[in-house]
Design an enzyme around this catalytic site. Structure first.
Site, PDB file in Angstrom:
ATOM      1  CB  ILE A   2      11.646 -60.258  38.127  1.00  0.00           C
ATOM      2  CG1 ILE A   2      10.501 -60.722  39.028  1.00  0.00           C
ATOM      3  CG2 ILE A   2      11.141 -59.339  37.026  1.00  0.00           C
ATOM      4  CD1 ILE A   2       9.413 -61.469  38.319  1.00  0.00           C
ATOM      5  CB  ILE A  33      16.535 -58.736  40.675  1.00  0.00           C
ATOM      6  CG1 ILE A  33      15.462 -58.022  41.516  1.00  0.00           C
ATOM      7  CG2 ILE A  33      16.711 -58.047  39.332  1.00  0.00           C
ATOM      8  CD1 ILE A  33      14.054 -58.085  40.953  1.00  0.00           C
ATOM      9  CE  LYS A  34      16.258 -65.953  35.982  1.00  0.00           C
ATOM     10  NZ  LYS A  34      15.565 -66.906  35.066  1.00  0.00           N
ATOM     11  CB  ILE A  35      21.962 -59.788  37.701  1.00  0.00           C
ATOM     12  CG1 ILE A  35      20.955 -58.767  38.269  1.00  0.00           C
ATOM     13  CG2 ILE A  35      23.150 -59.068  37.067  1.00  0.00           C
ATOM     14  CD1 ILE A  35      21.540 -57.883  39.358  1.00  0.00           C
TER      15      ILE A  35
END
Length: 335
Positions: A2, A33-35
């Site tokens: 996400i 979690i996509k960073i």
């Protein structure tokens, strides 16, 4: 995975806050979690990992930035350990882009002409193989091994952008050429089908090719092309642009601290109107729901940019979302 809002790419605290919110909202142990690996993203990665949250670090192009990403991950694990989080429950991948490296470097080699063109279609695999060498070295270090012995997971390299852009190349090039232990390969559907149909996997195709990868970059330097030039970073600067522009800059320009080099030229149609077709792929209800979310995202973005849009056709799915939907978007720059 996400993704945090790309408009936060240069906002460390904003990225941290939204990553924690997304993690709590999704509330699934297999979420990541996509960073993005911007300079501002690096400390965010450390803090988010330190809070026990799994992370997909995305948009990595250069070895220099990849080394910083690994350090940010290990620092986060050390924080998580001190906060009594279970290290085994924290996962991470480092998404290293492949085909776009070839696109940029090949354009430069073509411009040079002569013997330089013999080096084309090699940079993407070579760059990824050197990234794998860095991965194996970094996670064999005393620092990493101490964490792994306590149950931590290695941050696996993930090969992204693995669909070939040059139709003259084998369509499974970035799959069969990047096979090694502890790696992930995300493929477009067309590439996945090609691999299933005729891909030949012969075991590890990275480790023994690392010396040749080093030799390639020496040849590239001799030809007058610096790896940092070809993979130069602009994602940090792109974060100040509107959402869609930030995304475009992120995927069309490299990610190191060198000079900015666009990987995709401007198009003469850029200022024209556009018709957008969204179709749910394989995946049933989930794909239809994703298509619905994509429709909402694009129409909201169109509204924020002052574009008008009209739904030309749609086929709703029973559980929500769309099997397919077509919209016309009008306004200067819509294309």
């Amino acid at each position: 995975s996400i993704e945090v809002d790309p408009r936060l790419a240069n906002d460390t605290q904003g990225t941290i806050t939204q990553a924690k919110e997304l993690w709590a909202t999704v509330d699934r142990p297999n979420a990541l979690i996509k960073i993005p690996a911007t300079l501002a993203g690096l400390p965010a990665i450390t803090e988010v990992i330190g809070a026990g949250i799994s992370v997909n670090v995305t948009l990595i192009f250069s070895l220099e930035r990849y080394a910083e990403v690994i350090d940010a991950y290990l620092a986060g694990l050390e924080i998580a350990l001190g906060a009594d989080f279970s290290l085994a429950s924290i996962h991470s991948v480092a998404s290293f882009f492949v085909s776009r490296v070839d696109t940029e470097v090949d354009n430069r080699l073509t411009a040079l002409g002569g013997d330089a063109v013999e080096l084309k279609s090699t940079a993407g695999l070579a760059n990824a193989r050197l990234a794998y060498e860095l991965f194996t070295t970094a996670f064999a270090s005393d620092r990493a091994q101490a964490l792994l012995k306590l149950g931590a997971n290695a941050q696996r390299p993930l090969w992204a952008s693995t669909g070939v852009k040059d139709p003259a190349l084998p369509d499974t090039l970035y799959v069969t050429g990047l096979v090694a232990a502890n790696t992930v390969n995300t493929m477009p559907e067309k590439t996945l089908e090609a691999t299933f149909d005729h891909g030949v996997v012969t075991g590890d195709t990275i480790t023994d090719a690392i010396p040749a990868a080093h030799a390639f970059f020496e040849q590239l330097a001799a030809a007058g092309i610096s790896p940092n030039d070809g993979l130069g970073a602009l994602l940090d600067a792109a974060a100040s642009l509107p959402e869609g522009e930030a995304i475009k800059a992120a995927v069309t320009q490299g990610l190191a601290d060198g000079p900015a080099l666009a990987m995709v030229d401007s198009d003469p149609n850029d200022d024209k109107n556009v018709i957008v077709e969204i179709r749910a792929g394989t995946g049933g209800d989930e794909a239809a729901l994703f298509a619905g979310d994509l429709f909402k995202m694009l129409t909201r973005y169109a509204g924020e940019r002052g574009y008008s849009y009209e739904v030309l056709s749609q086929s709703a799915a029973e559980q929500g979302g769309f099997k397919d939907v077509t919209i016309a978007v009008k306004g200067e720059g819509a294309y």
